[in-house]
Design a protein around this motif. Structure first.
Motif, PDB file in Angstrom:
ATOM      1  N   SER A   1       0.702  -0.880  -0.466  1.00 20.53           N
ATOM      2  CA  SER A   1       0.021   0.075  -0.049  1.00 20.53           C
ATOM      3  C   SER A   1       1.451   1.551   0.160  1.00 20.53           C
ATOM      4  N   ARG A   2       2.278   0.967   0.062  1.00 21.83           N
ATOM      5  CA  ARG A   2       3.557   2.660  -0.019  1.00 21.83           C
ATOM      6  C   ARG A   2       3.737   2.376  -1.022  1.00 21.83           C
ATOM      7  N   GLU A   3       3.694   1.455  -1.195  1.00 22.77           N
ATOM      8  CA  GLU A   3       4.473   1.814  -3.469  1.00 22.77           C
ATOM      9  C   GLU A   3       3.913   3.503  -3.755  1.00 22.77           C
ATOM     10  N   LEU A   4       4.771   3.410  -4.316  1.00 25.30           N
ATOM     11  CA  LEU A   4       5.147   5.060  -4.971  1.00 25.30           C
ATOM     12  C   LEU A   4       4.917   4.754  -6.354  1.00 25.30           C
ATOM     13  N   GLY A   5       5.181   3.558  -7.246  1.00 25.08           N
ATOM     14  CA  GLY A   5       6.449   3.455  -8.390  1.00 25.08           C
ATOM     15  C   GLY A   5       6.413   2.215  -8.876  1.00 25.08           C
ATOM     16  N   ASP A   6       6.440   1.662  -9.410  1.00 27.57           N
ATOM     17  CA  ASP A   6       7.395   0.779 -10.573  1.00 27.57           C
ATOM     18  C   ASP A   6       7.377   0.860 -11.827  1.00 27.57           C
ATOM     19  N   GLY A   7       9.018   0.982 -11.976  1.00 29.10           N
ATOM     20  CA  GLY A   7       9.744   1.078 -12.758  1.00 29.10           C
ATOM     21  C   GLY A   7       9.948  -0.375 -13.296  1.00 29.10           C
TER      22      GLY A   7
ATOM     23  N   GLU B   1      19.043  -7.238   0.054  1.00 29.29           N
ATOM     24  CA  GLU B   1      18.900  -6.255  -0.219  1.00 29.29           C
ATOM     25  C   GLU B   1      19.137  -4.966  -1.043  1.00 29.29           C
ATOM     26  N   LEU B   2      18.994  -4.691  -2.396  1.00 24.83           N
ATOM     27  CA  LEU B   2      19.737  -3.076  -3.290  1.00 24.83           C
ATOM     28  C   LEU B   2      18.568  -2.299  -2.443  1.00 24.83           C
ATOM     29  N   LEU B   3      19.248  -1.330  -2.004  1.00 24.06           N
ATOM     30  CA  LEU B   3      17.995  -0.305  -1.646  1.00 24.06           C
ATOM     31  C   LEU B   3      18.663   0.888  -1.650  1.00 24.06           C
ATOM     32  N   LEU B   4      17.727   2.167  -2.290  1.00 22.36           N
ATOM     33  CA  LEU B   4      18.084   3.363  -2.136  1.00 22.36           C
ATOM     34  C   LEU B   4      17.490   4.271  -1.567  1.00 22.36           C
ATOM     35  N   VAL B   5      17.860   5.500  -1.115  1.00 16.91           N
ATOM     36  CA  VAL B   5      17.137   6.641  -0.124  1.00 16.91           C
ATOM     37  C   VAL B   5      17.133   7.361  -1.079  1.00 16.91           C
ATOM     38  N   TYR B   6      16.240   7.883  -0.976  1.00 13.80           N
ATOM     39  CA  TYR B   6      15.969   9.917  -1.612  1.00 13.80           C
ATOM     40  C   TYR B   6      14.819  10.709  -1.123  1.00 13.80           C
ATOM     41  N   GLU B   7      15.130  11.755  -0.964  1.00 13.88           N
ATOM     42  CA  GLU B   7      14.237  12.580  -1.017  1.00 13.88           C
ATOM     43  C   GLU B   7      13.193  12.195  -1.452  1.00 13.88           C
ATOM     44  N   TYR B   8      11.779  12.694  -0.050  1.00 15.56           N
ATOM     45  CA  TYR B   8      10.355  12.156  -0.860  1.00 15.56           C
ATOM     46  C   TYR B   8       9.734  13.109  -1.715  1.00 15.56           C
ATOM     47  N   ILE B   9       9.054  13.306  -2.956  1.00 15.67           N
ATOM     48  CA  ILE B   9       8.690  14.442  -3.857  1.00 15.67           C
ATOM     49  C   ILE B   9       7.176  13.702  -3.694  1.00 15.67           C
ATOM     50  N   PRO B  10       6.370  14.933  -3.485  1.00 17.72           N
ATOM     51  CA  PRO B  10       5.113  14.223  -2.890  1.00 17.72           C
ATOM     52  C   PRO B  10       3.423  14.483  -4.106  1.00 17.72           C
ATOM     53  N   ASN B  11       4.203  15.072  -5.482  1.00 18.13           N
ATOM     54  CA  ASN B  11       3.544  14.855  -6.505  1.00 18.13           C
ATOM     55  C   ASN B  11       3.328  14.436  -7.938  1.00 18.13           C
TER      56      ASN B  11
ATOM     57  N   THR C   1       5.228  11.895 -11.287  1.00 11.71           N
ATOM     58  CA  THR C   1       5.051  12.619 -11.883  1.00 11.71           C
ATOM     59  C   THR C   1       5.203  13.438 -13.192  1.00 11.71           C
ATOM     60  N   VAL C   2       5.761  13.463 -13.790  1.00 13.03           N
ATOM     61  CA  VAL C   2       5.311  14.217 -15.265  1.00 13.03           C
ATOM     62  C   VAL C   2       4.146  13.303 -15.973  1.00 13.03           C
ATOM     63  N   GLY C   3       4.527  12.345 -15.780  1.00 16.54           N
ATOM     64  CA  GLY C   3       3.470  10.981 -17.328  1.00 16.54           C
ATOM     65  C   GLY C   3       2.730  10.951 -16.562  1.00 16.54           C
ATOM     66  N   ASP C   4       2.530  10.879 -14.853  1.00 16.31           N
ATOM     67  CA  ASP C   4       1.422  10.543 -14.197  1.00 16.31           C
ATOM     68  C   ASP C   4       0.595  11.550 -14.801  1.00 16.31           C
ATOM     69  N   HIS C   5       0.472  13.027 -14.839  1.00 17.71           N
ATOM     70  CA  HIS C   5       0.142  14.624 -15.298  1.00 17.71           C
ATOM     71  C   HIS C   5      -0.523  14.123 -16.604  1.00 17.71           C
TER      72      HIS C   5
ATOM     73  N   ASN D   1       8.304  10.237 -16.872  1.00 13.44           N
ATOM     74  CA  ASN D   1       8.132   8.950 -16.072  1.00 13.44           C
ATOM     75  C   ASN D   1       9.638   8.767 -14.527  1.00 13.44           C
ATOM     76  N   ASN D   2      10.372   9.773 -15.469  1.00 20.68           N
ATOM     77  CA  ASN D   2      11.819  10.148 -14.435  1.00 20.68           C
ATOM     78  C   ASN D   2      11.636  11.859 -14.292  1.00 20.68           C
ATOM     79  N   ILE D   3      10.404  12.417 -14.925  1.00 12.54           N
ATOM     80  CA  ILE D   3      10.789  13.882 -13.873  1.00 12.54           C
ATOM     81  C   ILE D   3       9.486  13.992 -12.609  1.00 12.54           C
ATOM     82  N   LEU D   4       9.729  14.353 -11.226  1.00 11.65           N
ATOM     83  CA  LEU D   4       9.172  14.121 -10.916  1.00 11.65           C
ATOM     84  C   LEU D   4       8.399  15.576  -9.962  1.00 11.65           C
ATOM     85  N   LEU D   5       7.250  15.549  -9.334  1.00 12.95           N
ATOM     86  CA  LEU D   5       7.244  17.180  -9.692  1.00 12.95           C
ATOM     87  C   LEU D   5       6.553  17.071  -7.659  1.00 12.95           C
ATOM     88  N   ASP D   6       7.251  18.632  -7.260  1.00  9.01           N
ATOM     89  CA  ASP D   6       6.532  19.015  -5.820  1.00  9.01           C
ATOM     90  C   ASP D   6       5.141  19.355  -5.660  1.00  9.01           C
ATOM     91  N   ASN D   7       4.964  19.668  -4.459  1.00  7.04           N
ATOM     92  CA  ASN D   7       3.613  20.225  -4.536  1.00  7.04           C
ATOM     93  C   ASN D   7       3.369  21.558  -5.459  1.00  7.04           C
TER      94      ASN D   7
END
Length: 487
Positions: A171-177, A237-247, A249-253, A296-302
Motif C-alpha cells: 500500500s506504500r508503493e509510489l511507483g514501479d519502474g 537487497e539493494l536499496l536507495l533512499v531519496y528525498e520524498y517528492i509528493p506530487n 511524475t509528469v507522466g502521471d499528470h 516518468n523520471n521527472i518528479l514534481l513537488d506540490n
C-alpha cells in the motif's frame, strides 16, 4: 635478668642476612656460611666438611631441579614474548589498513574529479573505435558497506529501511519502474523518504546501484532529486533512499492516474519544460549524460517544481571525447535513433529524448502507444509528420486552448518548432541542451510579456491581442478596400 653467659649456655637464635657473594654462593649450594678463625678466612660448612667456597653436589640429590626450573622459566618467557610480538605486529597492520580505508573514503567523498566506473545500467564495454581513447575507471578498492558513508552517502541497514517502509507494504508503493519499486517510508529521525528497491541483486544491478550513488552524491542542484543514502552492496537487497517528492511524475499528470486533475495548464507545462532543461544543461556541464530522460523520471513537488530522477543509466562523459561507443540503453520511444543505429552516445542523445518530452507536454500523449496506427506508434514520428504537414492542431491537447487562446497557440507553436529541431535524426542538426534552455527561456519571457500587455489592454478597455493568422487576415482586408491612388 638474663646474663650473657646464661644466654650462651641456654642457647639463642640469630637472624642475619648475607652481604657478600661468597656467602650467597655457599647458601645456594646447600651450605652454611662461617668463618675459619685459624686461617682468618670465609668458610662454607657443608654436609661432609668445610669448604672454601661452596659445597659439592650431594650424591643422589636432585641437583638438576634449579636448572630445570630456570629452563622452564626461560621457555615460558620466550613464548610470552613471541605472543606479545605477534599481537603487536597484527595490531599495527590492522591500524594501517583502517587508516588507508578512511583516507580512500575521505578522498572519494571530497574530490570533484572522482575516477568514474562504468557508469551505466547495462554492461558498457569501451570500444577501440572512439575518436579518442577512453580509460577504464574502476571503483575504489574500499570495502563498500564497512563504512558509515560511501561517496558521502549514508549507509543504512536493511532492517532500518524495512521498518521505515512497514516491511515494504504494497500500500506504500509510489511507483514501479523497469529496475525497481519505490516505496514511501519514514526514517527513525523523522525524515520522509522514497525507498527504491531494486528487483535483483546481481552484478548488473550492483553496477547500476553504485553508479547512481556516485552520480547523485557528486551533484547538487535544486532540480535534481537528492539522495539521502543506501544500503551496503552486500545487503540482502539493494536499496536507495531519496528525498520524498509528493506530487508524482509528469507522466502521471499527462497520461497516468493524475491525468484528469487538470492541473497542468500551459504555463505550468512550459515551466516544467524549462526547469527540466535547466537540470539537463547542468548535467551536461558536469560531463554527465542522463541517458534515460522521460516524463516518468521527472518528479514534481506540490508547487510543480521539477526534480529529475533515476540516474542508474547515467554515464560520466570523458573529457576530449566526441562520443562514447556503447550498446544502446534507454526507454523505447525516447532513444536517440542515431545512438540506436550507430552505438554512439553523445549529449545530443539526451536532447533527442527531451524533444519527445516536449511533444508529450504539448499533446498529453504517451511516447509509445500500440493502440495508435502503425506509423504513429512512436510519438516522435507522429509529431514530425504533423509539424511538417502544418497540422499541429491535430497534435496539441485540446484542453490547452490552442484554438481559442492566441497566447497559448503562439507558445505551443514555438515549443513544437523547438521539439522538431531536437528530434532531428542527424545529431549534428540538433541544438545543444544549453541552446534549448535559452530558447525556452526566451519563449517563456515572451509569454510573460504578452500576458502583461494583454492585461494592460484589458484595463484600458481594448480587446486582447489577436492571433497572427487573424492579424494577417485583417491587414489583407484593409489593403483590399483601400482606394487606389492612381484614380
Amino acid at each position: 635478668m638474663t646474663t650473657v653467659s646464661g644466654a650462651v649456655d641456654a642457647g639463642f637464635e640469630l637472624f642475619w642476612s648475607p652481604v657478600n657473594d661468597q656467602c650467597i654462593t655457599c647458601m645456594e649450594s646447600g651450605g652454611v656460611c662461617g668463618y675459619n678463625w685459624k686461617q682468618s678466612e670465609f668458610t662454607c660448612f657443608c654436609y661432609d666438611q668445610p669448604n672454601q667456597d661452596a659445597c659439592p653436589t650431594r650424591p643422589g640429590s636432585n641437583s638438576s631441579k634449579p636448572s630445570s626450573t630456570n629452563t622452564a622459566l626461560i621457555i615460558i618467557s620466550a613464548v610470552l614474548a613471541g605472543i606479545g610480538l605477534g599481537w603487536g605486529i597484527f595490531a599495527c597492520t590492522q591500524r594501517k589498513k583502517r587508516i588507508a580505508a578512511q583516507s580512500s573514503i575521505s578522498a572519494a567523498a571530497k574530490s570533484k574529479d572522482i575516477p568514474s566506473p562504468t557508469l551505466s545500467k547495462g554492461l558498457i564495454t569501451p570500444s577501440a573505435s572512439f575518436s579518442h581513447s577512453i580509460p577504464s575507471y574502476p571503483f575504489p578498492s574500499i570495502e563498500f558497506g564497512k563504512a558509515s558513508t560511501y561517496f558521502g552517502a549514508q549507509v543504512f541497514s536493511y532492517t532500518e529501511l524495512e521498518e521505515a517502509t512497514n516491511n515494504f507494504d504494497p500500500s506504500r508503493e509510489l511507483g514501479d519502474g523497469g529496475f525497481g519499486t519505490v516505496y514511501y517510508g519514514k526514517l527513525q529521525d523523522g525524515r520522509v523518504v522514497a525507498v527504491k528497491r531494486l528487483y535483483e541483486n546481481n552484478f548488473k544491478r550492483v553496477e547500476q546501484f553504485m553508479n547512481e550513488v556516485e552520480i547523485l552524491t557528486r551533484l547538487r542542484h535544486e532540480n535534481l532529486v537528492a539522495l539521502y543514502g543506501c544500503t551496503s552492496k552486500r545487503s540482502r537487497e539493494l536499496l536507495l533512499v531519496y528525498e520524498y517528492i509528493p506530487n508524482g511524475t509528469v507522466g502521471d499528470h499527462l497520461h497516468g492516474k493524475r491525468a484528469n486533475s487538470g492541473l497542468l495548464s500551459w504555463p505550468v507545462r512550459l515551466s516544467i519544460a524549462t526547469e527540466t532543461a535547466v537540470a539537463l544543461a547542468y548535467l551536461h556541464a558536469s560531463d554527465i549524460i542522463h541517458r534515460d530522460v522521460k516524463t516518468n523520471n521527472i518528479l514534481l513537488d506540490n508547487n510543480f517544481r521539477v526534480k529529475v530522477a533515476d540516474f542508474g543509466l547515467s554515464r560520466l562523459f570523458p573529457n576530449n571525447v566526441t562520443h562514447v561507443s556503447t550498446a544502446p540503453q534507454g526507454t523505447p520511444g525516447y532513444v536517440d535513433p542515431e545512438y540506436y543505429q550507430c552505438y554512439q552516445l553523445t549529449e545530443k542523445s539526451d536532447v533527442y529524448s527531451f524533444g519527445v518530452v516536449l511533444i508529450e507536454l504539448i499533446s498529453s500523449k504517451q511516447a509509445v502507444d500500440t493502440n495508435r496506427s502503425r506509423q504513429d506508434i512512436n510519438l516522435s514520428n507522429m509529431a514530425m509528420k504533423k509539424i511538417q504537414n502544418r497540422a499541429l492542431h491535430e497534435l496539441v491537447d485540446p484542453s490547452l486552448g490552442f484554438e481559442t487562446n492566441s497566447s497559448v497557440r503562439r507558445m505551443t507553436t514555438l515549443v513544437a518548432e523547438l521539439a522538431f529541431q531536437c528530434l532531428q535524426t542527424d545529431r549534428e542538426m540538433r541544438p545543444s541542451m544549453q541552446e534549448v534552455l535559452e530558447a525556452l527561456r526566451k519563449i517563456r519571457n515572451e509569454d510573460l510579456n504578452v500576458q502583461k500587455a494583454e492585461v494592460v489592454d484589458i484595463l484600458k478597455g481594448n480587446f486582447p491581442l489577436m492571433s497572427p493568422d487573424l492579424e494577417a487576415a485583417e491587414k489583407w482586408a484593409s489593403n483590399s478596400t483601400t482606394p487606389s491612388s492612381s484614380g
